[in-house]
Design an enzyme around this catalytic site. Structure first.
Site, PDB file in Angstrom:
ATOM      1  CB  SER A 154     -26.293 -25.502  10.663  1.00 53.75           C
ATOM      2  OG  SER A 154     -27.376 -24.899  10.857  1.00 53.75           O
ATOM      3  CE1 TYR A 167     -26.155 -24.799   5.185  1.00 54.54           C
ATOM      4  CE2 TYR A 167     -27.842 -24.783   6.913  1.00 54.54           C
ATOM      5  CZ  TYR A 167     -26.512 -24.430   6.642  1.00 54.54           C
ATOM      6  OH  TYR A 167     -25.661 -23.580   7.374  1.00 54.54           O
TER       7      TYR A 167
HETATM    8  N1  LIG Z   1     -23.319 -18.094   9.359  1.00 58.45           N
HETATM    9  C1  LIG Z   1     -24.334 -18.603   9.677  1.00 58.45           C
HETATM   10  O1  LIG Z   1     -25.510 -18.207   9.849  1.00 58.45           O
HETATM   11  C2  LIG Z   1     -24.259 -19.962   9.841  1.00 58.45           C
HETATM   12  C3  LIG Z   1     -24.889 -20.733  10.705  1.00 58.45           C
HETATM   13  C4  LIG Z   1     -24.793 -22.203  10.795  1.00 58.45           C
HETATM   14  C5  LIG Z   1     -24.060 -22.691  10.235  1.00 58.45           C
HETATM   15  N2  LIG Z   1     -23.191 -22.290   9.219  1.00 58.45           N
HETATM   16  C6  LIG Z   1     -22.065 -22.909   8.752  1.00 58.45           C
HETATM   17  O2  LIG Z   1     -20.847 -22.451   8.914  1.00 58.45           O
HETATM   18  C7  LIG Z   1     -20.043 -22.625   7.898  1.00 58.45           C
HETATM   19  C8  LIG Z   1     -19.079 -21.486   7.651  1.00 58.45           C
HETATM   20  O3  LIG Z   1     -19.809 -20.662   6.986  1.00 58.45           O
HETATM   21  P1  LIG Z   1     -19.784 -18.976   7.180  1.00 58.45           P
HETATM   22  O4  LIG Z   1     -20.648 -18.580   8.025  1.00 58.45           O
HETATM   23  O5  LIG Z   1     -18.612 -18.452   7.775  1.00 58.45           O
HETATM   24  O6  LIG Z   1     -20.125 -18.411   5.667  1.00 58.45           O
HETATM   25  P2  LIG Z   1     -19.217 -17.966   4.538  1.00 58.45           P
HETATM   26  O7  LIG Z   1     -19.926 -18.187   3.376  1.00 58.45           O
HETATM   27  O8  LIG Z   1     -18.492 -16.696   5.191  1.00 58.45           O
HETATM   28  O9  LIG Z   1     -17.958 -19.033   4.466  1.00 58.45           O
HETATM   29  C9  LIG Z   1     -17.950 -20.293   3.917  1.00 58.45           C
HETATM   30  C10 LIG Z   1     -16.872 -20.341   3.173  1.00 58.45           C
HETATM   31  O10 LIG Z   1     -16.674 -21.779   2.608  1.00 58.45           O
HETATM   32  C11 LIG Z   1     -16.302 -21.448   1.274  1.00 58.45           C
HETATM   33  N3  LIG Z   1     -16.731 -22.617   0.387  1.00 58.45           N
HETATM   34  C12 LIG Z   1     -17.719 -22.972   0.067  1.00 58.45           C
HETATM   35  N4  LIG Z   1     -17.844 -23.963  -0.973  1.00 58.45           N
HETATM   36  C13 LIG Z   1     -16.478 -24.530  -0.686  1.00 58.45           C
HETATM   37  C14 LIG Z   1     -15.900 -25.902  -1.199  1.00 58.45           C
HETATM   38  N5  LIG Z   1     -16.586 -26.496  -2.102  1.00 58.45           N
HETATM   39  N6  LIG Z   1     -14.575 -25.811  -1.011  1.00 58.45           N
HETATM   40  C15 LIG Z   1     -13.748 -25.031  -0.305  1.00 58.45           C
HETATM   41  N7  LIG Z   1     -14.443 -23.900   0.304  1.00 58.45           N
HETATM   42  C16 LIG Z   1     -15.756 -23.679   0.105  1.00 58.45           C
HETATM   43  C17 LIG Z   1     -16.548 -20.296   0.791  1.00 58.45           C
HETATM   44  O11 LIG Z   1     -16.066 -19.847  -0.144  1.00 58.45           O
HETATM   45  C18 LIG Z   1     -16.430 -19.447   2.131  1.00 58.45           C
HETATM   46  O12 LIG Z   1     -15.352 -18.557   2.228  1.00 58.45           O
HETATM   47  C19 LIG Z   1     -20.694 -23.317   6.630  1.00 58.45           C
HETATM   48  O13 LIG Z   1     -20.517 -24.782   6.790  1.00 58.45           O
HETATM   49  C20 LIG Z   1     -21.906 -22.950   7.196  1.00 58.45           C
HETATM   50  O14 LIG Z   1     -23.047 -23.862   6.658  1.00 58.45           O
HETATM   51  C21 LIG Z   1     -23.267 -20.815   9.150  1.00 58.45           C
END
Ligand SMILES: NC(=O)c1ccc[n+]([C@@H]2O[C@H](COP(=O)([O-])OP(=O)(O)OC[C@H]3O[C@@H](n4cnc5c(N)ncnc54)[C@H](O)[C@@H]3O)[C@@H](O)[C@H]2O)c1
Length: 275
Positions: A154, A167
């Site tokens: 991130s 985080y």
């Molecule tokens: N969306 C943003 O703004 C953003 C920005 C920077 C980084 N991220 C990172 O991107 C990645 C994906 O997030 P996203 O944006 O798709 O959000 P999201 O919440 O839609 O997807 C995350 C997925 O991870 C799954 N998950 C959570 N804990 C888990 C575990 N212990 N084991 C297996 N699966 C698990 C959730 O059920 C969900 O389906 C994450 O690592 C998040 O930190 C997101």
């Protein structure tokens, strides 16, 4: 001809959001897909995580593209579950080429006000879960002397953020893990990189807890009210980017076009880090 023809990719947290987008993008480029997701609630996440229905839907969408998909409800916090899903994938598809360690959660609080549970669950999923996912695939990649490991960090893995010390600590930790693995795995021809999104249009940011945080504490803040605050973070004139923008970077890093790229931290952030 696809960029990933004949490749097998394992994507954690693939039930929805960026993970689903990566699965579909890789499938469109010829890869067979293994996805896992916890698909149940983790107590300190102040928004709903994915469901088993979401996980099944990802599998169906991959299959609709004419590719095979193994979708397993499993938790990146559990080493046995990670090993099991990898073993099942390899026995079904024959081998494994790509890991995208994408699963993650969010929660909020000042560093000194976080509970032990908030800290521990954050580190368990967003840092240790990445390591457990890597550990499950690395022996197989070493044996094949080939492989690509991509980790979703991130912009919080490159800079500090208020209310997200746990985080940020986890996402910075992922960078240290990536840099060390890039060194350890280069002799085997395995590349390791991190991708650093700014806000992406997925449920991890599109939820009431996030709107309340971005409004400075208003419990019923709306998306419309906080959109300007999201927009202000970026150099380019967008409040958030699309999952596909991250998938495009993941696809390039996973493909042979990036065959000499390892050990890098790639922001996909609409200029947030440059602002
Ligand atoms: N969306 C943003 O703004 C953003 C920005 C920077 C980084 N991220 C990172 O991107 C990645 C994906 O997030 P996203 O944006 O798709 O959000 P999201 O919440 O839609 O997807 C995350 C997925 O991870 C799954 N998950 C959570 N804990 C888990 C575990 N212990 N084991 C297996 N699966 C698990 C959730 O059920 C969900 O389906 C994450 O690592 C998040 O930190 C997101």
């Amino acid at each position: 001809m696809g960029k990933l023809d004949g490749k097998i990719a394992f994507i954690t947290g693939g039930a929805r959001g960026q993970g689903r987008s990566h699965a579909l993008t890789f499938a469109r480029e010829g890869a067979e897909i293994i996805v896992c997701d916890v698909a149940e609630q983790i107590p300190t996440a102040p928004y709903p995580l994915a469901s088993t229905g979401d996980l099944t839907a990802t599998a169906r969408m991959v299959e609709d593209l004419g590719r095979r998909c193994l979708a397993v409800q499993s938790d990146v916090r559990d080493s046995d579950q990670m090993r099991e899903v990898v073993e099942r994938g390899i026995s079904e598809f024959g081998h494994l080429d790509i890991l995208v360690a994408n699963a993650g959660i969010e929660s909020f609080g000042k560093a000194w006000e976080l509970t032990d549970e908030q800290w521990d669950e954050m580190v368990a999923v967003n840092l240790t879960g990445v390591w457990r996912s890597c550990r499950a695939v690395i022996p197989h990649m070493i044996e094949r002397r080939a492989g690509v490991i991509l980790m979703t960090s991130s912009i919080a893995g490159l800079k500090g953020l208020a209310n997200q010390a746990h985080y940020c600590a986890a996402k910075h930790g992922v960078v240290g893990l990536m840099r060390s693995l890039a060194i350890e795995l280069a002799p085997y021809g395995i590349r390791v990189n991190t991708v650093h999104p700014s806000s992406v249009d997925t449920p991890i940011i599109k939820n009431q807890a996030m709107y309340t945080l971005f409004s400075g504490g208003k419990p019923d803040a709306t998306l419309e009210e906080v959109t300007p605050a999201f927009r202000d973070l970026n150099l380019l004139d967008v409040p958030w980017i699309e999952p596909q923008d991250i998938s495009n970077a993941m696809l390039w890093l996973a493909s042979d076009e990036a065959r000499y790229i390892t050990g890098v931290t790639l922001p996909v952030d609409a200029g947030l880090m440059a602002k």
